[in-house]
Design a protein around this motif. Structure first.
Motif, PDB file in Angstrom:
ATOM      1  N   ARG A  88      -8.482  -9.078  -9.089  1.00 43.20           N
ATOM      2  CA  ARG A  88      -9.033 -10.020  -8.184  1.00 43.20           C
ATOM      3  C   ARG A  88      -9.754 -11.119  -9.136  1.00 43.20           C
ATOM      4  O   ARG A  88     -10.494 -10.637  -9.965  1.00 43.20           O
ATOM      5  CB  ARG A  88      -9.977  -9.380  -7.277  1.00 43.20           C
ATOM      6  N   LEU A 108      -4.809  -1.511   6.095  1.00 45.06           N
ATOM      7  CA  LEU A 108      -5.105  -1.737   4.737  1.00 45.06           C
ATOM      8  C   LEU A 108      -4.893  -3.320   4.490  1.00 45.06           C
ATOM      9  O   LEU A 108      -5.736  -3.987   3.958  1.00 45.06           O
ATOM     10  CB  LEU A 108      -4.402  -1.082   3.783  1.00 45.06           C
ATOM     11  N   GLU A 160      -1.090   1.412   6.425  1.00 45.46           N
ATOM     12  CA  GLU A 160      -0.768   0.137   5.904  1.00 45.46           C
ATOM     13  C   GLU A 160      -1.173  -0.917   6.446  1.00 45.46           C
ATOM     14  O   GLU A 160      -1.770  -1.860   5.799  1.00 45.46           O
ATOM     15  CB  GLU A 160       0.688   0.186   5.636  1.00 45.46           C
ATOM     16  N   ARG A 215     -10.789   0.704   1.587  1.00 47.59           N
ATOM     17  CA  ARG A 215      -9.490   0.631   1.144  1.00 47.59           C
ATOM     18  C   ARG A 215      -9.066   1.659   0.273  1.00 47.59           C
ATOM     19  O   ARG A 215      -8.228   2.420   0.459  1.00 47.59           O
ATOM     20  CB  ARG A 215      -8.919  -0.644   0.727  1.00 47.59           C
ATOM     21  N   THR A 216     -10.281   2.073  -0.443  1.00 46.55           N
ATOM     22  CA  THR A 216      -9.985   3.285  -1.225  1.00 46.55           C
ATOM     23  C   THR A 216      -9.737   4.599  -0.268  1.00 46.55           C
ATOM     24  O   THR A 216      -8.951   5.282  -0.699  1.00 46.55           O
ATOM     25  CB  THR A 216     -11.103   3.442  -2.266  1.00 46.55           C
ATOM     26  N   ALA A 262       0.752  -1.356   0.098  1.00 42.82           N
ATOM     27  CA  ALA A 262      -0.044   0.084  -0.107  1.00 42.82           C
ATOM     28  C   ALA A 262       0.851   1.358  -0.009  1.00 42.82           C
ATOM     29  O   ALA A 262       0.720   2.338  -0.690  1.00 42.82           O
ATOM     30  CB  ALA A 262      -0.804   0.122   1.108  1.00 42.82           C
ATOM     31  N   ARG A 263       1.918   1.152   0.541  1.00 45.63           N
ATOM     32  CA  ARG A 263       2.966   2.404   0.966  1.00 45.63           C
ATOM     33  C   ARG A 263       3.340   2.646  -0.426  1.00 45.63           C
ATOM     34  O   ARG A 263       3.696   4.081  -0.719  1.00 45.63           O
ATOM     35  CB  ARG A 263       3.860   2.347   1.762  1.00 45.63           C
ATOM     36  N   GLU A 298      -7.332  -6.124   3.277  1.00 42.74           N
ATOM     37  CA  GLU A 298      -7.156  -7.239   2.427  1.00 42.74           C
ATOM     38  C   GLU A 298      -7.310  -8.545   2.827  1.00 42.74           C
ATOM     39  O   GLU A 298      -8.044  -9.485   2.012  1.00 42.74           O
ATOM     40  CB  GLU A 298      -5.661  -6.961   1.629  1.00 42.74           C
ATOM     41  N   VAL A 314     -15.341   3.451  -6.535  1.00 42.08           N
ATOM     42  CA  VAL A 314     -15.988   2.535  -5.572  1.00 42.08           C
ATOM     43  C   VAL A 314     -16.127   3.520  -4.393  1.00 42.08           C
ATOM     44  O   VAL A 314     -15.366   4.497  -4.033  1.00 42.08           O
ATOM     45  CB  VAL A 314     -14.873   1.487  -5.190  1.00 42.08           C
ATOM     46  N   GLU A 346      -5.681   3.461  -8.326  1.00 41.81           N
ATOM     47  CA  GLU A 346      -5.397   2.123  -8.304  1.00 41.81           C
ATOM     48  C   GLU A 346      -6.605   1.303  -8.756  1.00 41.81           C
ATOM     49  O   GLU A 346      -7.627   1.672  -8.872  1.00 41.81           O
ATOM     50  CB  GLU A 346      -5.220   1.897  -6.592  1.00 41.81           C
ATOM     51  N   LEU A 399      -6.587   4.438   1.018  1.00 42.86           N
ATOM     52  CA  LEU A 399      -5.185   4.890  -0.018  1.00 42.86           C
ATOM     53  C   LEU A 399      -5.488   6.236  -0.315  1.00 42.86           C
ATOM     54  O   LEU A 399      -4.443   6.589  -0.565  1.00 42.86           O
ATOM     55  CB  LEU A 399      -5.513   3.727  -1.069  1.00 42.86           C
ATOM     56  N   MET A 423     -10.745   1.365  -8.546  1.00 44.55           N
ATOM     57  CA  MET A 423     -11.090   1.923  -7.441  1.00 44.55           C
ATOM     58  C   MET A 423     -11.440   3.298  -7.484  1.00 44.55           C
ATOM     59  O   MET A 423     -12.126   3.542  -6.451  1.00 44.55           O
ATOM     60  CB  MET A 423     -10.121   1.650  -6.408  1.00 44.55           C
ATOM     61  N   ALA A 442       0.564   4.112  -2.498  1.00 46.23           N
ATOM     62  CA  ALA A 442       0.198   5.709  -2.181  1.00 46.23           C
ATOM     63  C   ALA A 442       1.141   6.419  -3.263  1.00 46.23           C
ATOM     64  O   ALA A 442       0.607   7.732  -3.115  1.00 46.23           O
ATOM     65  CB  ALA A 442       0.801   5.592  -0.711  1.00 46.23           C
TER      66      ALA A 442
END
Lengths: 235, 807, 174
Positions: free
Chosen positions: A222, C155, C152, C119-120, A209-210, C159, A232, A218, C123, A229, A213
């Motif tokens: 899946r 997150l 993180e 998560r969006t 994630a970092r 996940e 969303v 993103e 982020l 996203m 970022a």
């Protein structure tokens, strides 16, 4: 549930309905994707979800079983291998997780490699390569071989190599995967800065994630489908 | 190989708790480790199997060559034995009967009747048994009756074909059987025994009571000694280099395997023992393969012609002692090579550390080896000027010198590759990729190529020597001879016979001109260096030899060649006393010399060119002026010129006429003899051998390159992902192979030519073919291409995007 | 807010007494800290006042009187809104997020998109922090990094939860 990706209008690189299977394993099952000039898009998703395959298809390394990949006016999936190679050589840049530098060549020669593949004279190529190494803060390593430098340095050399041809799209597949946080951040900072300077789009495959970022947007892959996203949570 | 090693067998103090079980010790540990190594050899999957097969094949090839070399003594013995078994104690030409057995029921009259057919030797003899117990030559069951003959299978085949038609006319006997191999030197030998009812001792025929001659063999001449020594060195050295290269096939994979074993707790000694086991297993497989290859190729021995004679497969049998030596030496060599290679490598649990990889190779000791070789060879070249014969010391010097020179070449090569490659900068991209890869580690490539270098350098040297010797044999004898000139020689004929011969030969189709006369050398008594020739023939013949206005029976002429080198008229003027003596054995028999004085009435005349173009200067005498029969060892000489347009058949017809006069008449062609190149087989074998070595080394390079490519799989995939065309990578593989091979070839050509030049100097010959190496160079180039092409499928596979996957 | 929403969601499966609500809540979410009955009572009266629940009936027994609560349509809408709205990313969110996921599963709503939305949101904040970090001084960098590492971690939890949603659904839905 898969939403259509951000409108392909004005996009630099767009894929629709990509299918790809390796033997019995389905890697992509109808994935869509698009990226605009100067945009950094993170492709996230669990291991084995097909994110690397998506990148390979987008970059014209792998020909999808079905679906199209449009780069500008061209359909990559229809181009012959030689033309796709030429495209990768001139318009795209690549950074991978590790082991991408030719072990026998010095760092400078490694960075100059794509230019030389494009027919640039050695001296000129190495001059430009040196400039990129300086930009990536790794000019000290120019005379060394990949085996003699640290992982962080070698990833920065790799980024320099990806940038040296001033590509319009940079594909980065887990570029920080083998690095610690600090080195990873440094590589990401330099990569995104350089990409913004040149208005290059970046397709960044990562599970961190970092690292994601650093992106503008993103996409989560899946089960072989890419989910943008951006839309969303607004419903 | 299972010898106990106490150093490893006894546990060392301070090496972990003593009460813990540490596995078997001593011989048991050796056995266990060797067996484990052997298992690795044969059970390594498809790739391991390929490596094992390659090693076995390579070692097998080496073993087969060694086996052939070990067969040489037996082969020579067998041939000598068979040659001696059919030999009879033949007196020299024209010799009168000497110490012959008395006529009995157990004797036989024998006369050599060998001839030539199309410049090929046809051996044969006429036989007449004098009783029921007459000896039978080896390989023959029943003596041929008059008018019948037994022939060798090859002669039988030749006589059955159209090509043998003219020979059939010469051998007017009915074929009643074949000669068994026991009576032949080789399967393709042309030989016959014919029955002749009128044969009587004398005129070259002898009475014998047994076949077989146990006279000691002639000492081998120096040329041959050098050649044999050299061939051994040149053939066996690459075999050694090659076998040691072969056991290193897949060495890198093995090192990694051993490292993995170290990680789970095997100690260094164990790792070495396992490596030894692998090598040993490869060597044993190689021995088996070698035996197979040897037995298989031995069947082709009949097709090999050496000095006009072919070999029976059964002749090619290694002597037991040498075979045992091979069976022991090859495994020992492989183990020693493996262990010594491992000394430079530290197999650590986490991987393989090659000893001091950055250290530059040193040159001085590498140069020292060929320098010593040269130092041994050069004095020998000087010595040859003094004496052309070799003692054992000189032979050893030559062989050692040549060997050291070749080993030196192999030793210099790694340095040369490294030194050259280090200087390469820039160039096109594929070139840069290749040279950088070589700079990173040229050892493997150089080692493989050094095998080629030795083999090729040796082959070039031998080829030069062979072609030098050969052209020496074919050199024209004199200026007068031309390809259509024939000469025959026979016992002294009567004047009538001489005329009849002349007529018969002139009547032979294709013979344009012929002349016959009786001749013998004559000296002035007390002045041995004043030599001339006395020709005896009637006026009609003499007129063709010199410008004679009038000639009557009883006349004598002194013929001098106008502007000739010899002033015959001045040195042997009419009235000179002459002495005509027989050859050595005639003297032994006590046949007196014939003394005769050129009559004062003799006229000085000028010679005319004869049928063969040369001038018969000397004394010309009519039969009644001299007693030709009293001249010891005088002979009839027939000189003829045949139709150059139909030369080959005309010569054979001339021979047929001669054989009709008497089977004992000897016929020579003066020049233009197209001998079957008796060294061609050696040369061909050498080339084939060198090419085989090249092919095998190509294979080993292929294995190495594939291994290297696999290691670089990721970098390659990334290169392709970045848009590198596969052609670029393909070219880099080509260059990577080409550079060491080209350097090796250059070194091989240089040193081969140098060595060949030196060796030719040893046998006092000039270099005749500086370009004998060209086919080998082509083979080398082909090998480079082959290795590259064979790498491409793997390259294609390895550069597929799957290589990018990290999971 | 979250206790109210959770209790509301529990009511979605059918009317029940306050005491039963407390038991159901404790069983699923009150592993460490069970609800006080007073909390339930206070929450329910607030919900009642806002019209999100209604009293379905009152039982008179030996002890205090027991009200049976039922969810109103407004209550159902409120639960849906709560679930769809991502939480403001901040440290130690797991308990809220967990509750939401379980609630979503319990009430048959789409837990996947809940997680995706969250998560969006995470982020988005991480991007912001990253931007600030890249352009800021060392102090900014260190502060942002602290937040980033926590985010993180959340997150990653999101996940991993997303990956195990099926398992969880089986566990909460008997």
């Amino acid at each position: 549930m898969t939403r259509s990706p951000a409108a392909p209008s004005g996009s630099l690189l767009a894929a629709a309905g990509l299918h790809k299977a390796y033997g019995p394993t389905t890697a992509l099952a109808g994935a869509d994707f698009s990226v605009h000039p100067g945009e950094v898009v993170a492709v996230m998703g669990p291991s084995g979800s097909g994110k690397s395959t998506l990148l390979h298809c987008l970059a014209g390394i792998v020909r999808p079983d079905a679906g199209t990949v449009r780069y500008g006016a061209r359909d990559l999936s229809a181009l012959p291998d030689a033309e796709r190679s030429a495209l990768r050589r001139t318009e795209f840049g690549f950074v991978f997780q590790f082991g991408q530098l030719v072990p026998e060549l010095t760092c400078l020669e490694n960075v100059a490699l794509p230019l030389r593949l494009n027919g640039v004279k050695r001296r000129e190529a190495e001059l430009q390569a040196l400039h990129r190494l300086e930009q990536l803060e790794v000019a000290d390593a120019r005379g060394k071989r990949p085996g003699e430098i640290s992982g962080g340095q070698s990833q920065r050399v790799a980024v320099a190599r990806a940038l040296v041809t001033t590509p319009r799209v940079i594909f980065a597949d887990e570029p920080t995967g083998a690095l610690d946080s600090l080195n990873g951040e440094r590589v990401m900072r330099l990569l995104t800065e350089a990409a913004r300077d040149t208005r290059a789009a970046v397709v960044l495959v990562t599970h961190e994630a970092r690292v994601a970022a650093y992106s503008d947007r993103e996409v989560v892959v899946r089960d072989g489908r890419a989910r943008d996203m951006a839309g969303v949570g607004l419903s | 190989m299972t010898a106990r090693n106490d150093e490893h067998g006894t546990p060392r103090p301070g090496r972990g708790p003593a009460d813990r079980p540490t596995g078997p010790a001593g011989a048991a540990a050796w056995f266990r480790d060797l067996r484990m190594g052997a298992r690795f050899t044969v059970a390594g999957g498809r790739e391991g199997l390929l490596r094992a097969v390659l090693t076995a094949l390579a070692v097998g090839l080496g073993v087969a060559v060694l086996a052939v070399a070990a067969s040489v003594p037996h082969l020579l013995d067998e041939r000598d034995r068979r040659t001696a078994a059919r030999q009879v104690d033949t007196p020299l030409e024209f010799e009168q009967p000497g110490h012959e057995p008395r006529k009995s029921s157990g004797t036989l009259v024998y006369r050599d009747a060998g001839t030539d057919f199309r410049d090929k030797k046809v051996g044969g003899a006429l036989l007449r048994p004098e009783g029921a117990d007459a000896p039978v030559p080896p390989g023959v069951t029943d003596l041929p009756r008059p008018g019948e003959m037994v022939v060798s299978p090859a002669l039988g085949r030749l006589l059955d074909t159209d090509a043998g038609k003219l020979l059939r006319e010469r051998l007017p006997y009915r074929t009643v059987g074949t000669i068994a191999p026991a009576g032949l030197v080789g399967p393709s030998e042309l030989f016959f025994y014919a029955g002749d009812g009128r044969l009587a001792p004398g005129d070259g025929a002898v009475r014998i009571d047994h076949f077989g001659d146990d006279a000691p063999g002639l000492p081998t001449d120096g040329e041959l000694v050098v050649l044999i020594a050299l061939a051994c060195v040149i053939l066996l050295l690459p075999v050694g280099v090659f076998i040691s290269a072969a056991v290193r096939f897949g060495g890198e994979g093995r090192d990694r395997r051993l490292a993995a074993l170290r990680l789970v707790g095997a100690d260094g000694a164990t790792a070495r023992r396992i490596a030894a086991g692998e090598a040993l297993c490869g060597a044993l497989l190689g021995l088996l393969a070698g035996a197979g290859i040897f037995l298989f190729t031995r069947g082709f021995a009949t097709h090999v012609t050496v000095r006009d004679v072919t070999l029976f497969p059964s002749d090619v049998t290694p002597s037991p002692a040498l075979a045992a030596l091979i069976a022991v030496a090859v495994p020992v060599l492989t183990v020693v090579v493996t262990l010594s290679a491992l000394r430079r490598v530290a197999i650590e649990p986490l991987g393989v550390v090659r000893g001091a990889p950055t250290r530059r190779r040193r040159l001085w000791w590498r140069l020292l080896i060929p320098a010593v070789g040269l130092a041994l060879l050069v004095p020998s070249t000087v010595a040859v000027a003094r004496s052309p014969f070799y003692g054992p010391v000189e032979t050893a010097m030559v062989a050692t010198g040549a060997a050291l020179l070749l080993i030196g070449v192999a030793a210099v090569l790694p340095w040369l590759v490294e030194a050259c490659v280090a200087r390469f900068r820039g160039g096109p991209l594929p070139w840069q990729l290749a040279t950088r890869r070589l700079q990173a580690g040229s050892g493997t490539a150089a080692r493989a190529v050094s095998g080629i270098t030795v083999a090729v350098a040796g082959a070039i040297a031998v080829q030069m020597v062979l072609s030098g010797m050969q052209s020496g044999h074919d050199r024209p004898g004199g200026s007068v001879a031309s390809w259509s000139h024939v000469k025959a020689s026979y016992r002294p004929g009567t004047p009538e016979e001489i005329v009849a011969y002349t007529k018969a030969f002139r009547a032979t189709p294709g013979v344009q001109d012929a002349v016959a006369f009786v001749e013998q050398y004559a000296t002035v008594p007390g002045k041995e260096h004043d030599v001339t020739t006395v020709h005896v023939a009637d006026c009609s013949v003499l007129r063709t030899l010199a410008r004679i206005d009038s000639c009557r029976e009883g006349d004598v002429f002194v013929a001098t060649e106008k502007d000739g080198e010899v002033n015959t008229a001045g040195r042997f003027p009419p009235g000179t006393a002459l002495e005509m003596d027989g050859f050595e054995r005639a003297k032994e028999r006590g046949t007196p010399a014939y003394r005769w004085t050129v009559p004062a009435s003799a006229r000085v005349v000028e010679t005319l060119p004869g049928p063969t173009g040369d001038h018969q200067y000397g004394v010309l005498a009519t039969p009644s002026a001299i007693d030709a029969r009293a001249i010891p060892d005088a002979r009839t000489t027939v000189l003829a010129r045949v139709d150059p347009g139909d030369r080959d058949d005309s010569v054979e017809r001339f021979r047929n006429t001669a054989a009709a006069v008497d089977p004992g008449m000897r016929v020579w062609r003066l020049g233009g003899v197209v001998k079957e190149n008796h060294l061609a087989a050696v040369e061909e074998g050498l080339t084939i051998g060198a090419v085989c070595v090249l092919a095998l080394i190509a294979l080993s390079m292929l294995v190495g390159t594939l291994e290297q490519l696999r290691e670089r799989r990721r970098a390659l995939s990334v290169l392709v992902a970045c848009g590198t065309s596969r052609a670029t990578i393909g070219w880099s593989v080509l260059w990577q192979t080409a550079v060491p091979v080209a350097l090796g070839m250059a070194l091989a050509v240089g040193s081969g030519l140098g060595l060949g030049r030196l060796l030719l100097a040893l046998i006092d010959e000039r270099v005749r073919d500086w370009f004998a190496f060209v086919p080998l160079i082509c083979a080398g180039a082909g090998m480079i291409v082959l290795v590259t092409v064979a790498c491409l499928p793997a390259l294609w596979r390895l550069t597929r995007p799957e290589g990018l996957r990290t999971e | 807010m979250s206790i109210g929403h959770t209790l509301l969601a529990l009511l979605e499966s059918g009317p029940c007494h306050g005491y039963d609500l407390k038991r159901a809540f404790d069983a699923r979410f009150g592993h460490d800290r069970p609800l006080h009955y007073g909390q339930v009572y206070a929450t329910m009266s607030r919900l009642l006042k806002n019209g999100l629940v209604e009293v379905d009936g009152i039982e008179h027994g030996d002890g205090p009187e027991r009200k049976r609560y039922a969810i109103t349509d407004a209550g159902i809408t409120d639960v849906g809104r709560w679930l769809a709205e991502p939480e403001k990313p901040e440290p130690y969110l797991q308990s809220v997020l967990y509750t939401k996921v379980v609630v979503a599963l319990l009430t048959g709503r789409d837990a996947d998109s809940l997680l995706d939305a969250q998560r969006t949101e995470h982020l988005r904040l991480m991007r912001e922090l990253t931007r600030r970090k890249v352009s800021g001084d060392l102090a900014d960098q260190l502060i942002c990094d602290h937040a980033l590492f926590h985010l993180e971690a959340d997150l990653r939890w999101l996940e991993i939860t997303a990956a195990r949603l099926d398992q969880l659904a089986e566990a909460v839905r008997p």
